[in-house]
Write a protein that holds these residues in place. Structure first.
Motif, PDB file in Angstrom:
ATOM      1  N   ARG A  51      19.748  12.867  -2.584  1.00 26.02           N
ATOM      2  CA  ARG A  51      19.976  11.481  -2.182  1.00 26.02           C
ATOM      3  C   ARG A  51      19.644  11.304  -0.717  1.00 26.02           C
ATOM      4  O   ARG A  51      19.954  12.124   0.111  1.00 26.02           O
ATOM      5  N   GLY A  52      19.001  10.189  -0.421  1.00 29.09           N
ATOM      6  CA  GLY A  52      18.654   9.876   0.958  1.00 29.09           C
ATOM      7  C   GLY A  52      17.268  10.322   1.356  1.00 29.09           C
ATOM      8  O   GLY A  52      16.776   9.928   2.401  1.00 29.09           O
ATOM      9  N   SER A  53      16.610  11.164   0.556  1.00 30.57           N
ATOM     10  CA  SER A  53      15.259  11.570   0.899  1.00 30.57           C
ATOM     11  C   SER A  53      14.271  10.678   0.156  1.00 30.57           C
ATOM     12  O   SER A  53      14.481  10.335  -0.999  1.00 30.57           O
ATOM     13  N   PRO A  54      13.194  10.295   0.824  1.00 26.20           N
ATOM     14  CA  PRO A  54      12.241   9.384   0.185  1.00 26.20           C
ATOM     15  C   PRO A  54      11.457  10.077  -0.927  1.00 26.20           C
ATOM     16  O   PRO A  54      11.286  11.294  -0.920  1.00 26.20           O
ATOM     17  N   SER A  55      10.964   9.292  -1.842  1.00 31.05           N
ATOM     18  CA  SER A  55      10.155   9.814  -2.932  1.00 31.05           C
ATOM     19  C   SER A  55       8.841  10.357  -2.395  1.00 31.05           C
ATOM     20  O   SER A  55       8.236   9.745  -1.509  1.00 31.05           O
ATOM     21  N   PRO A  56       8.371  11.488  -2.923  1.00 32.88           N
ATOM     22  CA  PRO A  56       7.072  11.994  -2.457  1.00 32.88           C
ATOM     23  C   PRO A  56       5.906  11.118  -2.907  1.00 32.88           C
ATOM     24  O   PRO A  56       4.813  11.218  -2.370  1.00 32.88           O
ATOM     25  N   ARG A  57       6.147  10.247  -3.876  1.00 36.25           N
ATOM     26  CA  ARG A  57       5.093   9.367  -4.370  1.00 36.25           C
ATOM     27  C   ARG A  57       5.199   7.950  -3.798  1.00 36.25           C
ATOM     28  O   ARG A  57       4.614   7.014  -4.325  1.00 36.25           O
ATOM     29  N   ARG A  58       5.913   7.791  -2.738  1.00 34.30           N
ATOM     30  CA  ARG A  58       6.120   6.482  -2.126  1.00 34.30           C
ATOM     31  C   ARG A  58       4.808   5.905  -1.601  1.00 34.30           C
ATOM     32  O   ARG A  58       3.997   6.618  -1.005  1.00 34.30           O
ATOM     33  N   VAL A  59       4.602   4.619  -1.812  1.00 33.56           N
ATOM     34  CA  VAL A  59       3.405   3.921  -1.323  1.00 33.56           C
ATOM     35  C   VAL A  59       3.623   3.610   0.160  1.00 33.56           C
ATOM     36  O   VAL A  59       4.672   3.080   0.539  1.00 33.56           O
ATOM     37  N   PRO A  60       2.633   3.938   1.008  1.00 32.49           N
ATOM     38  CA  PRO A  60       2.788   3.632   2.444  1.00 32.49           C
ATOM     39  C   PRO A  60       2.992   2.135   2.678  1.00 32.49           C
ATOM     40  O   PRO A  60       2.421   1.293   1.968  1.00 32.49           O
ATOM     41  N   LEU A  61       3.781   1.812   3.677  1.00 30.07           N
ATOM     42  CA  LEU A  61       4.118   0.426   3.984  1.00 30.07           C
ATOM     43  C   LEU A  61       2.869  -0.414   4.277  1.00 30.07           C
ATOM     44  O   LEU A  61       2.762  -1.548   3.826  1.00 30.07           O
ATOM     45  N   GLU A  62       1.899   0.163   5.003  1.00 29.66           N
ATOM     46  CA  GLU A  62       0.682  -0.579   5.344  1.00 29.66           C
ATOM     47  C   GLU A  62      -0.082  -0.971   4.076  1.00 29.66           C
ATOM     48  O   GLU A  62      -0.604  -2.084   3.968  1.00 29.66           O
ATOM     49  N   THR A  63      -0.146  -0.058   3.104  1.00 28.89           N
ATOM     50  CA  THR A  63      -0.843  -0.344   1.852  1.00 28.89           C
ATOM     51  C   THR A  63      -0.127  -1.447   1.083  1.00 28.89           C
ATOM     52  O   THR A  63      -0.770  -2.368   0.559  1.00 28.89           O
ATOM     53  N   ALA A  64       1.188  -1.370   1.014  1.00 24.37           N
ATOM     54  CA  ALA A  64       1.956  -2.399   0.305  1.00 24.37           C
ATOM     55  C   ALA A  64       1.765  -3.763   0.957  1.00 24.37           C
ATOM     56  O   ALA A  64       1.590  -4.774   0.270  1.00 24.37           O
ATOM     57  N   GLN A  65       1.765  -3.797   2.286  1.00 19.60           N
ATOM     58  CA  GLN A  65       1.562  -5.060   2.989  1.00 19.60           C
ATOM     59  C   GLN A  65       0.157  -5.603   2.754  1.00 19.60           C
ATOM     60  O   GLN A  65      -0.031  -6.809   2.585  1.00 19.60           O
ATOM     61  N   GLN A  66      -0.839  -4.706   2.712  1.00 24.27           N
ATOM     62  CA  GLN A  66      -2.213  -5.135   2.451  1.00 24.27           C
ATOM     63  C   GLN A  66      -2.337  -5.733   1.054  1.00 24.27           C
ATOM     64  O   GLN A  66      -2.967  -6.771   0.880  1.00 24.27           O
ATOM     65  N   VAL A  67      -1.711  -5.094   0.063  1.00 21.72           N
ATOM     66  CA  VAL A  67      -1.759  -5.597  -1.307  1.00 21.72           C
ATOM     67  C   VAL A  67      -1.091  -6.971  -1.391  1.00 21.72           C
ATOM     68  O   VAL A  67      -1.635  -7.900  -1.999  1.00 21.72           O
ATOM     69  N   LEU A  68       0.058  -7.126  -0.779  1.00 18.05           N
ATOM     70  CA  LEU A  68       0.748  -8.410  -0.801  1.00 18.05           C
ATOM     71  C   LEU A  68      -0.058  -9.503  -0.105  1.00 18.05           C
ATOM     72  O   LEU A  68      -0.119 -10.639  -0.581  1.00 18.05           O
ATOM     73  N   ARG A  69      -0.691  -9.140   1.012  1.00 19.55           N
ATOM     74  CA  ARG A  69      -1.506 -10.118   1.738  1.00 19.55           C
ATOM     75  C   ARG A  69      -2.712 -10.547   0.895  1.00 19.55           C
ATOM     76  O   ARG A  69      -3.031 -11.732   0.804  1.00 19.55           O
ATOM     77  N   LEU A  70      -3.378  -9.564   0.250  1.00 18.16           N
ATOM     78  CA  LEU A  70      -4.527  -9.887  -0.604  1.00 18.16           C
ATOM     79  C   LEU A  70      -4.119 -10.803  -1.748  1.00 18.16           C
ATOM     80  O   LEU A  70      -4.830 -11.756  -2.073  1.00 18.16           O
TER      81      LEU A  70
END
Length: 99
Positions: A51-70
């Motif tokens: 608990r408290g450790s991020p998933s190793p398959r987490r999508v980078p924040l910049e990529t998520a923001q780019q997808v949302l912007r597109l």
């Protein structure tokens, strides 16, 4: 009854470990693992260390923001399937369909 209360009752021998497993809703095998961890490391051994450790398959924040912007600016009228195809073909974003 909370999991902690059930464990404390099993530790205090008010109920058996298999009864505790039944109350919590886990298998007897998992309860045996918890019991061994308790015997080896005490009550602290029962806490989930993941608990408290991020998933190793987490999508980078910049990529998520780019997808949302597109999606908001360019592909707002596409459905999910077509939007996913455009992300792969035209923008090189190789995310899974259900990311």
């Amino acid at each position: 009854m909370k999991v902690q209360e059930v464990i404390l009752r099993a530790i205090g021998k008010k109920i058996t470990w298999w009864q505790a497993a039944e109350i919590i809703g886990i298998s007897d095998r998992q309860m045996r693992r918890w019991h061994r961890r308790y015997e080896k490391w005490g009550y602290d051994g029962l806490w989930d260390r993941r608990r408290g450790s991020p998933s190793p398959r987490r999508v980078p924040l910049e990529t998520a923001q780019q997808v949302l912007r597109l999606y908001a600016e360019k592909y707002f009228d596409f459905n999910a399937c077509h939007f996913h195809e455009k992300l792969r073909e035209q923008h090189g974003i190789q995310l899974s369909y259900t990311w």
